[in-house]
Design an enzyme around this catalytic site. Structure first.
Site, PDB file in Angstrom:
ATOM      1  N   SER A   1     -22.749 -40.852  32.734  1.00 49.31           N
ATOM      2  CA  SER A   1     -21.368 -42.025  32.703  1.00 49.31           C
ATOM      3  C   SER A   1     -20.939 -42.146  32.748  1.00 49.31           C
ATOM      4  O   SER A   1     -19.698 -41.902  33.279  1.00 49.31           O
ATOM      5  CB  SER A   1     -22.404 -42.510  31.786  1.00 49.31           C
ATOM      6  OG  SER A   1     -22.184 -44.041  31.257  1.00 49.31           O
TER       7      SER A   1
ATOM      8  N   HIS B   1     -28.856 -44.227  35.464  1.00 46.64           N
ATOM      9  CA  HIS B   1     -28.599 -44.852  33.273  1.00 46.64           C
ATOM     10  C   HIS B   1     -30.213 -44.571  33.738  1.00 46.64           C
ATOM     11  O   HIS B   1     -30.776 -45.266  32.365  1.00 46.64           O
ATOM     12  CB  HIS B   1     -28.072 -46.356  33.188  1.00 46.64           C
ATOM     13  CG  HIS B   1     -26.275 -45.328  33.654  1.00 46.64           C
ATOM     14  ND1 HIS B   1     -25.840 -45.044  34.413  1.00 46.64           N
ATOM     15  CD2 HIS B   1     -25.114 -45.816  31.858  1.00 46.64           C
ATOM     16  CE1 HIS B   1     -24.241 -44.695  33.767  1.00 46.64           C
ATOM     17  NE2 HIS B   1     -24.552 -45.306  32.089  1.00 46.64           N
TER      18      HIS B   1
ATOM     19  N   GLU C   1     -23.010 -44.409  40.880  1.00 49.61           N
ATOM     20  CA  GLU C   1     -23.703 -45.151  40.404  1.00 49.61           C
ATOM     21  C   GLU C   1     -22.827 -46.304  39.444  1.00 49.61           C
ATOM     22  O   GLU C   1     -22.245 -45.910  39.190  1.00 49.61           O
ATOM     23  CB  GLU C   1     -24.972 -44.124  39.879  1.00 49.61           C
ATOM     24  CG  GLU C   1     -24.607 -42.975  39.105  1.00 49.61           C
ATOM     25  CD  GLU C   1     -24.358 -43.996  37.153  1.00 49.61           C
ATOM     26  OE1 GLU C   1     -25.748 -44.481  37.017  1.00 49.61           O
ATOM     27  OE2 GLU C   1     -23.849 -43.203  36.671  1.00 49.61           O
TER      28      GLU C   1
END
Length: 334
Positions: free
Chosen positions: A113, A303, A235
């Site tokens: 992230s 995630h 992502e």
């Protein structure tokens, strides 16, 4: 540059840093669950100086967050530096990281992230392979069976001694939302299926991470150059169709899609299609137009749960037709 091979049987020290969100303060039960899980696996978990600290939306000031990371880096009893969670502001600390020390004393850096900023900056500045993988609270604070699956992938990579490592599609996955502060059960299982968006087979260096985070330092000295033939991995999480069209278009306008040899798109946690009924990879293809490289979507390094650990900077073979991803070099110095 690679980290020396770690032996899982040894008392490996994991130093936990919070480069953005103050999860150990806002949701301590999730942090402590993750810490307990790793300690039961035999790791020594070392809290950073911002443990249970909070400065409104972040764990500490910019300099405090950089100091926490650097202090863990300097410790002899820390072999792995792992993020506690992501956030939004890791890019703020990039100018203050001791890259020179890390280059002389390479250590395993892992997270995902918002930690993308650190992983790619370290790779750009030092050439050290970094690891897009689990975070202490977000990943190892999860409930079985998903936490065990994520750990299994992490441990398997640590133990692997060959040059070839294959990522196998998990049987199931989840992005069910349960409030971490009250979670008392496992999340629902969903049947898993990777998607071949554009057929083909390629070999290249894997580079990338969380796309929304990359936008915060794209085009700077902290972003590695995306070279001809690279395999781009991207992502995202909790975004809508409007936002990801903009993000994909940034890559298009920057000429990224003209250079890469392949693309891996991770699952998108809680995607909002804005009523369009479209998947992220369908929006991606509209932005790209006609692609002349293989594209695989719904890959499990993102995630959602479970999560693979992927070494940024290593050579990878992507066979989108067969839905296979294979690591072609050991990310550790044997």
């Amino acid at each position: 540059m690679k980290v020396k091979k770690l032996n899982v049987e040894d008392n490996i020290g994991i130093g936990v840093f919070s480069s953005s969100s103050p999860i150990s303060s806002t949701t301590p039960i999730r942090y402590m669950n993750g810490k307990k899980y790793l300690e039961e696996k035999g790791y020594k978990v070392i809290d950073g100086l911002l443990f249970q600290k909070r400065d409104f939306y972040r764990s500490g000031s910019i300099l405090e967050r950089a100091k926490e990371f650097n202090d863990l880096l300097y410790r002899d009893d820390v072999q792995i530096l792992m993020s506690s969670i992501g956030g939004n502001n890791t890019n703020s600390i990039l100018p203050y990281i001791d890259y020179a020390y890390l280059k002389k004393h390479p250590k395993m850096i892992v997270g995902y992230s918002d930690t993308t900023a650190l992983l790619l900056a370290i790779y750009a500045k030092t050439g050290l392979i970094t690891f897009y993988g689990p975070a202490l609270a977000a990943s190892f604070g999860e409930f079985p069976p998903f936490v065990d699956m994520t750990y299994g992938y992490f441990e398997k990579l640590l133990q692997h001694k060959e040059d070839v490592f294959s990522y196998q599609q998990p049987r199931y996955w989840t992005d069910e939302f349960i409030d971490w502060s009250i979670q008392d059960r496992s999340k629902e299982k969903r049947d898993n299926e990777w998607v071949c968006v554009n057929e083909g087979n390629c070999i290249g260096r894997i580079i990338g991470g969380n796309l929304n985070t990359i936008e915060g330092f794209f085009g700077t000295e902290y972003m590695p150059e995306i070279r001809k033939g690279d395999i781009l991995f991207i992502e995202d999480s909790l975004k809508d169709a409007c936002t990801i069209e903009r993000s994909f278009s940034l890559l298009k306008l920057a000429g990224v899609f003209d250079r890469i040899g392949g693309l891996i798109l991770g699952k998108h946690e809680k995607f909002d299609d804005n009523g369009t009924g479209r998947k992220p990879y369908e929006i991606l293809m509209e932005v790209i137009g006609k692609a002349d490289f293989p594209i695989l979507a719904e890959f499990d390094c993102c995630h959602t749960h479970p999560m693979f650990t992927v070494p940024i900077g290593c050579m990878v073979q992507l066979d989108a037709t067969k839905k296979e991803v294979t690591l072609l070099e050991n990310p550790f110095d044997l």
